[in-house]
Scaffold this active site. Structure first.
Site: not given
Ligand SMILES: *[C@@H]1O[C@H](CO)[C@@H](O)[C@H](O)[C@H]1NC(C)=O
Ligand SMILES: *[C@@H]1O[C@H](CO)[C@@H](O)[C@H](O)[C@H]1NC(C)=O
Ligand SMILES: *[C@@H]1O[C@H](CO)[C@@H](O)[C@H](O)[C@H]1NC(C)=O
Length: 807
Positions: A548, A777
């Site tokens: 990202d 995560e």
């Protein structure tokens, strides 16, 4: 990919792109071309009608998975609804679905807060997850909610008839004795989608007005019963609901709006129950309900068995209930334990029972979060004005996170495949087949799969559309390479036909990457999908790369070269060369592409920055950017919004200030020469605490980078700008392992780092799990604390492979 704050919608059509690229010197040249472009565009409009539908034209009618001839085998039923805490469904586009909800009588709030159904972080459960799950026969899950343990398990019984039967069991108890006895209400439902060819109806005992079971019938399943068995003396109340619900995403609401307050006669206390009648609409009894719910309220311990059976089976005495259930569950647990040790060898490697239990849980959650979805994505190509629907298709895939990302993600799935193919190659090949059936005629596979009402309900509308210009790392090539390295015999003896059918799709996928993501000069590649014109992002995101907000060239341009993408293509060409040879297909082109892309001289010429002696992206760049509040004189922009200010003219150069994960790619994908200076330098850099090294694994971006832990916009916190991610750490450890084995000058050094890094990651992921009850995560780089969505048992579960040293 994940934070989903901003949707990257950059390249709508080619003309736009050129307009957006006006900052490049090349644009001046384009201006002269305008008349030609206009004429060309006019001609293109003519063929647009045809081109427009290409995006939604399947690669071929000949599918890898033929859903008209579904195999009702051992995998037919499963816990294929990863987005709910517990639920069973079939691998069928339209299937009855069953599921569990619960609440405590004392804490259920108006509005439904306290009713548990879909996995969500807002529920703040102490923990939940599969402790054992084999992806095939059984699963055991432990959920802890307010010190109450809900054990949910299931066993399948395949008698070879229409997909078999199963029993599920929900056992609720206190995790600490002597706690004040809470009253819990369990709800178990079955629902069928409108498009299912079939029906369900309640079996009511009219004397006691109680729901004793449910009968149903569908085209695929034939006649079946769902019966309930409450094993407890502590039941204080039982009620039911028979109704219709508009769709599966509406089930929670349908239950909530039908709750009633009743008065407990003896204790004169309020209780919340279901109406215990078949609801009427417009004064007519519902004749075809599509949602039936049983509610059982009781004190702990409480146990509920749910039994799904086909009609007319002889072996009634062998019912999977009571003692027989426990015996079978025991048997499957033992088989699981034996297989787990056979594959991962954690016991013989000296891990403690605690650590092994952690590994079993991490693995079981990976395989237990496999879902089955059906629907169509929204897609967009440069030739469509508005998004259009992809064809309807099924997806069988694991998911990164049951609470936050309960749907398929292309590049995550390649990592999941490393774990899954160790355990059960049949499952992995089926998953690969489903994904490659989603490829269109151009060779594109959408990177995020949001299929069906349940999946869609979890995603804000603005993130739904998938753009055909956009790639995602082709990690299935890592999976395939892994299978070729470790499971070649099994692949060739059990899946040869599939491999042959898969081959044209792999070929087309490769070609799509090699064609659409190519850079301006030979041997270079560029991720598409960055925003050319943005004045709010500090560094325009590259969602397509999977990383990202990892900082790239400050000013996206067509002259960019992305080092990670180039390495992905190199890996892909290598794997394709091997598969081509196995199948006796022409492999020359792949071999020469691999040779070309792995040529270290060329690689270094294009990507080795002589200034920093590191691998880097190249592009139009300056470090002198910052986010700043505009002075109030600017009228166009709300004065509260920060914008990017560029303090220096960007120029074409290596992006030297972004040392981090992408700088490691030639090493990660094992392209560099084992005796090269480049390897030596990378091994040195890996260990520097001011760069990537931490006690908890490698951080994503060097601490000294100007972009380290920087917000990308006022509201967009750093994601791949510091935190420790386990997928890339796994790749690093695997590469160290490789360079410690192959002949070269730096074997010993690689081995030394290998042990340290591997140890750090394993220790921290386990430590954080023990501390918080969750696998995360990513991990923050100062104290190693878990961050982001949780449970995240997608690629973070690669920790198991690190423990097992399987690379
Ligand atoms: C339910 O779970 C508890 C705690 O794990 C266990 O002690 C009990 O035996 C279970 N009940 C049954 C009927 O299996
Ligand atoms: C499904 O059926 C229910 C009940 O008949 C109806 O209210 C609902 O609108 C239907 N939903 C769809 C998507 O057709
Ligand atoms: C990939 O693209 C390059 C550049 O267009 C080409 O030379 C090469 O042959 C392609 N590789 C394959 C395997 O098609």
């Amino acid at each position: 990919m994940r934070q989903e704050k901003l949707y990257d919608n950059s390249i709508k059509c080619k003309i736009d792109t050129h307009k957006n690229e006006k900052t490049f010197p090349r644009y001046r040249f384009f201006k002269k071309l305008v008349p030609i472009v206009v004429i060309t565009f006019a001609i293109m409009l003519g063929i647009c009608g045809y081109m427009e539908v290409r995006v939604k034209t399947p690669f071929s009618k000949d599918k890898l998975v033929d859903i008209s001839r579904l195999n009702k085998n051992h995998y037919y039923w499963g816990s294929y609804r990863p987005g709910v805490y517990f639920g069973m469904k079939t691998k069928e586009p339209f299937s009855p679905v069953t599921g569990l909800m619960w609440y405590f009588q004392s804490t259920l709030q108006t509005g439904g807060k306290g009713l548990r159904h879909w996995c969500t972080q807002d529920d703040k459960l102490e923990k939940y997850g599969w402790t054992k799950h084999d992806g095939k026969n059984f699963g055991i899950q432990e959920i802890v909610d307010n010190k109450v343990l809900l054990k949910t398990s299931f066993i399948k019984y395949n008698h070879g008839h229409n997909g078999g039967d199963w029993t599920a069991k929900i056992n609720v108890s206190h995790i600490e004795p002597n706690l004040r006895n809470k009253k819990i209400s369990l709800l178990y439902y079955i629902a069928i989608e409108n498009k299912t060819d079939g029906n369900i109806k309640p079996l009511i005992d009219y004397l006691s007005n109680s729901l004793v079971g449910i009968e149903g019938q569908t085209k695929e399943l034939g006649y079946f019963d769902l019966s309930f068995n409450v094993v407890s003396e502590n039941v204080v109340d039982q009620s039911y609901l028979v109704t219709t619900t508009p769709d599966l995403s509406y089930i929670t609401k349908s239950v909530l709006i039908n709750f009633q307050v009743a008065i407990d006669k003896e204790k004169r206390k309020k209780k919340i129950v279901l109406p215990s009648e078949t609801l009427k609409t417009n004064n007519k009894q519902i004749s075809t309900p599509n949602l039936i719910v049983l509610q059982v309220t009781g004190e702990l311990p409480l146990e509920l068995e749910v039994i799904f059976e086909h009609h007319n089976l002889e072996n009634q005495n062998k019912k999977l209930t009571g003692e027989n259930y426990n015996k079978n569950l025991n048997k499957y647990e033992k088989l699981f334990d034996v297989k787990f040790e056979e594959i991962f060898n954690l016991n013989s490697k000296g891990y403690t029972q605690d650590e092994i239990n952690f590994a079993k849980l991490a693995f079981s959650n990976m395989i237990g979060s496999i879902g089955y979805f059906y629907g169509s994505s929204q897609v967009q190509s440069i030739l469509n004005g508005a998004p259009i629907s992809y064809w309807k298709a099924p997806l069988y895939s694991a998911v990164p996170s049951r609470s936050f990302f309960p749907r398929g993600f292309l590049w995550d799935e390649g990592f999941h495949g490393l774990l899954l193919s160790n355990w059960n190659l049949d499952i992995e090949m089926d998953i690969i087949s489903h994904w490659f059936d989603l490829m269109n005629i151009n060779g594109w596979i959408p990177r995020e799969m949001i299929l069906g009402e349940e999946a869609l309900a979890k995603v804000p509308q603005e993130f739904v559309t998938q753009d055909e210009s956009n790639a995602n790392p082709p990690t299935f090539f890592i999976t395939l390479q892994y299978i070729l390295d470790h499971k070649r015999d099994e692949l060739l003896s059990n899946h040869m036909d599939l491999l042959k059918k898969l081959y044209p799709r792999l070929n087309q996928w490769f070609q799509w990457f090699n064609l659409t993501q190519i850079g301006e000069i030979p041997g270079t590649y560029r991720w598409r999908g960055r925003k050319y014109e943005t004045n709010i992002e500090l560094n325009p995101k590259t969602l397509t790369s999977g990383l990202d907000d990892y900082p790239r060239a400050s000013h996206p341009s067509i002259d960019e070269r992305h080092i990670d993408l180039r390495c992905w293509i190199a890996l892909a060409s290598k794997t394709m060369a091997i598969i081509s040879e196995i199948l006796h297909k022409p492999s020359h082109e792949y071999k020469s592409t691999f040779k070309y892309l792995s040529n270290n001289n060329l690689l270094n010429k294009l990507h080795w920055s002589p200034k920093t002696n590191t691998y880097a992206d190249y592009g139009l760049h300056t470090d002198k950017v910052k986010l700043q509040k505009l002075s109030q004189t600017s009228k166009q922009i709300k004065s509260t919004e920060k914008v990017r200010v560029v303090l220096e003219e960007p120029k074409n150069q290596f992006v030297d200030s972004s040392f981090g994960y992408i700088s490691l790619f030639p090493f990660l994908l094992r392209l560099i020469d084992p005796s090269s200076y480049q390897l030596k330098k990378i091994l040195e850099d890996l260990q520097k605490p001011e760069l990537l090294w931490t006690k908890y694994g490698l951080r994503s971006l060097a601490k000294i980078s100007p972009m380290y832990m920087k917000f990308n916009t006022e509201h967009d916190p750093p994601y791949w700008r510091g935190p420790i991610w386990i997928n890339l750490n796994y790749m690093t450890v695997a590469a160290l392992h490789h360079y410690a084995k192959v002949d070269g000058l730096y074997k010993a050094e690689a081995e030394k780092i290998y042990f340290k890094l591997r140890d750090n990651i394993i220790k921290n992921v386990i430590h954080q799990y023990k501390k918080t009850g969750y696998i995360w995560e990513n991990y923050e780089d100062n104290l190693g604390e878990g961050k982001g969505s949780h449970p995240f048992t997608g690629w973070t579960s690669l920790t198991v492979l690190l423990m097992a040293e399987l690379y």
